[in-house]
Design an enzyme around this catalytic site. Sequence first.
Site, PDB file in Angstrom:
ATOM      1  N   CYS A 239       0.889  -1.172   0.000  1.00 37.32           N
ATOM      2  CA  CYS A 239       0.000   0.000   0.000  1.00 37.32           C
ATOM      3  C   CYS A 239       0.916   1.208   0.000  1.00 37.32           C
ATOM      4  CB  CYS A 239      -0.937  -0.013   1.200  1.00 37.32           C
ATOM      5  SG  CYS A 239      -2.056  -1.420   1.243  1.00 37.32           S
ATOM      6  N   ALA A 241       1.382   4.445  -1.411  1.00 41.02           N
ATOM      7  CA  ALA A 241       1.234   5.892  -1.269  1.00 41.02           C
ATOM      8  C   ALA A 241       1.247   6.268   0.209  1.00 41.02           C
ATOM      9  CB  ALA A 241      -0.062   6.344  -1.928  1.00 41.02           C
ATOM     10  N   PRO A 242       1.916   7.374   0.566  1.00 40.19           N
ATOM     11  CA  PRO A 242       2.498   8.426  -0.274  1.00 40.19           C
ATOM     12  C   PRO A 242       3.905   8.168  -0.795  1.00 40.19           C
ATOM     13  CG  PRO A 242       2.668   9.066   2.008  1.00 40.19           C
ATOM     14  CD  PRO A 242       1.944   7.750   2.003  1.00 40.19           C
ATOM     15  N   GLY A 244       6.961   7.054   0.875  1.00 44.29           N
ATOM     16  CA  GLY A 244       8.179   7.120   1.676  1.00 44.29           C
ATOM     17  C   GLY A 244       8.889   5.783   1.761  1.00 44.29           C
ATOM     18  N   LYS A 245       8.135   4.712   1.990  1.00 45.05           N
ATOM     19  CA  LYS A 245       8.744   3.386   2.114  1.00 45.05           C
ATOM     20  C   LYS A 245       9.279   2.898   0.771  1.00 45.05           C
ATOM     21  CE  LYS A 245       5.604   2.369   5.911  1.00 45.05           C
ATOM     22  NZ  LYS A 245       4.949   3.691   5.847  1.00 45.05           N
ATOM     23  N   ASP A 260      -0.674   0.509  -5.179  1.00 48.70           N
ATOM     24  CA  ASP A 260      -1.686   1.236  -4.423  1.00 48.70           C
ATOM     25  C   ASP A 260      -2.935   1.370  -5.278  1.00 48.70           C
ATOM     26  OD1 ASP A 260      -1.500   3.021  -1.688  1.00 48.70           O
ATOM     27  OD2 ASP A 260      -3.023   3.793  -3.057  1.00 48.70           O
ATOM     28  N   CYS A 353      -0.639   2.798  11.132  1.00 47.28           N
ATOM     29  CA  CYS A 353      -0.452   4.032  11.909  1.00 47.28           C
ATOM     30  C   CYS A 353      -1.647   4.220  12.839  1.00 47.28           C
ATOM     31  CB  CYS A 353      -0.245   5.236  10.988  1.00 47.28           C
ATOM     32  SG  CYS A 353      -1.528   5.483   9.750  1.00 47.28           S
TER      33      CYS A 353
END
Length: 420
Positions: A239, A241-242, A244-245, A260, A353
């Site tokens: 998954c 977006a956004p 960073g990973k 995504d 999160c």
Amino acid sequence: MAAIPSARAQAVQLLGQVLGQGRLMSDAMSGHAWEALAPADKATAQRLAMEVLRNLDRCDRVLKPHLRKNPPLFVRNVLRLGTLELCSGGAAHGVVNEAVQMVGADRKTQTMKGMVNAVLRKVAEDGPAQWARLRAPRLARWLRDPLVAAWGPQAVAAMEAAHLAGAPLDLTAKGDPQALADATGGALLPTGSVRLAQAGQVSALPGFEAGEWWVQDAAAALPARLLGDVAGLSVLDMCAAPGGKTMQLAAAGARVTALDLSEHRMARVAENLARTGLAAQIVVGDALDHQGAYDAIVLDAPCSATGTIRRHPDLPHAKQGEGISELIGLQGAMIDHALTLLAPGGRLVFCTCSLIPDEGECQIEEALARHEGLRVLRPEAPGLDEAWRSDEGGLRLRPDFWADRGGMDGFYMAVLHKPA
């Protein structure tokens, strides 16, 4: 309102959409009036609206003695914004005058100009002293009750204090994090992120145009690091977006597939990859339909996002806990499907999160019960605090951790090993 193209007026409009329509701030920041604002005014409007949401209970407590009855939501939001500014050192003349102008510009509320003027003048006199005595606003009951049950009242009070304080800006370096800290004047955190207390305009920071870093909360930067050395491995960011990973994994030398469902959000991922000079295969589609075979997978599953309130104070006001049970079911289904895509002996990092155990610790316990031979690996990465380790073998991060450094987003993460 259209006749008053100001940051304050737009902040009140944002508050109306969050508190009156249940919209998230990110969705509300659109439309002609918003686009017409200058960049500096957009930043001011967003900051003011977010600060009112962080301090909503405080604003209402200061206003209550001066109101015989609740005025319409629009007027209440004008008063809340005025109260925030007056209790934060704003000049009474400018704050009160524009508040009166906003209420007077709307035919439905223009008869309340005198009341708004009188109330805010009283707040200017008495409000700051009262404001300083008020506790950090409490979370909404739909969220506070389960968090108290999970973590206890003292921990939740500490989280609420972290939410009120807001969030500094964290950066992830493509290369040397110490060099990035030196260039930006930031602090190098134990886990390798760089933290800036006062960032200003992000795109104006050193190294932005050169693609030397990206914005990513320190907690959100940990899941990809838990995979360790990924150079040469095929890794699915399930998954993405956004993004960073995805950028972390690509910078570490992995062959990354970024997946995504949102075409719009994946366009931003592509832009960030281009800015940083990193490469990944971008796939827009449903994670549960995706097919392939990967050495490692990062699954940052859709969740309640309750760990991000320090930077998204609109969330508990725009949502009332609806849909969390469906998200919990989706998370379990995604874990099951991710394991079918993982090569024997491969590793799956599951993370959310969220501060709610049902979206973290419980998911891992249930996955272990469903899949024979699946086990949890001890998470390892630089800077991990032993206090973060949870009973089932994952990591539990909370907003009140690193309080002396500015906190972190609430996150849960665990490393699962598929039997060979």
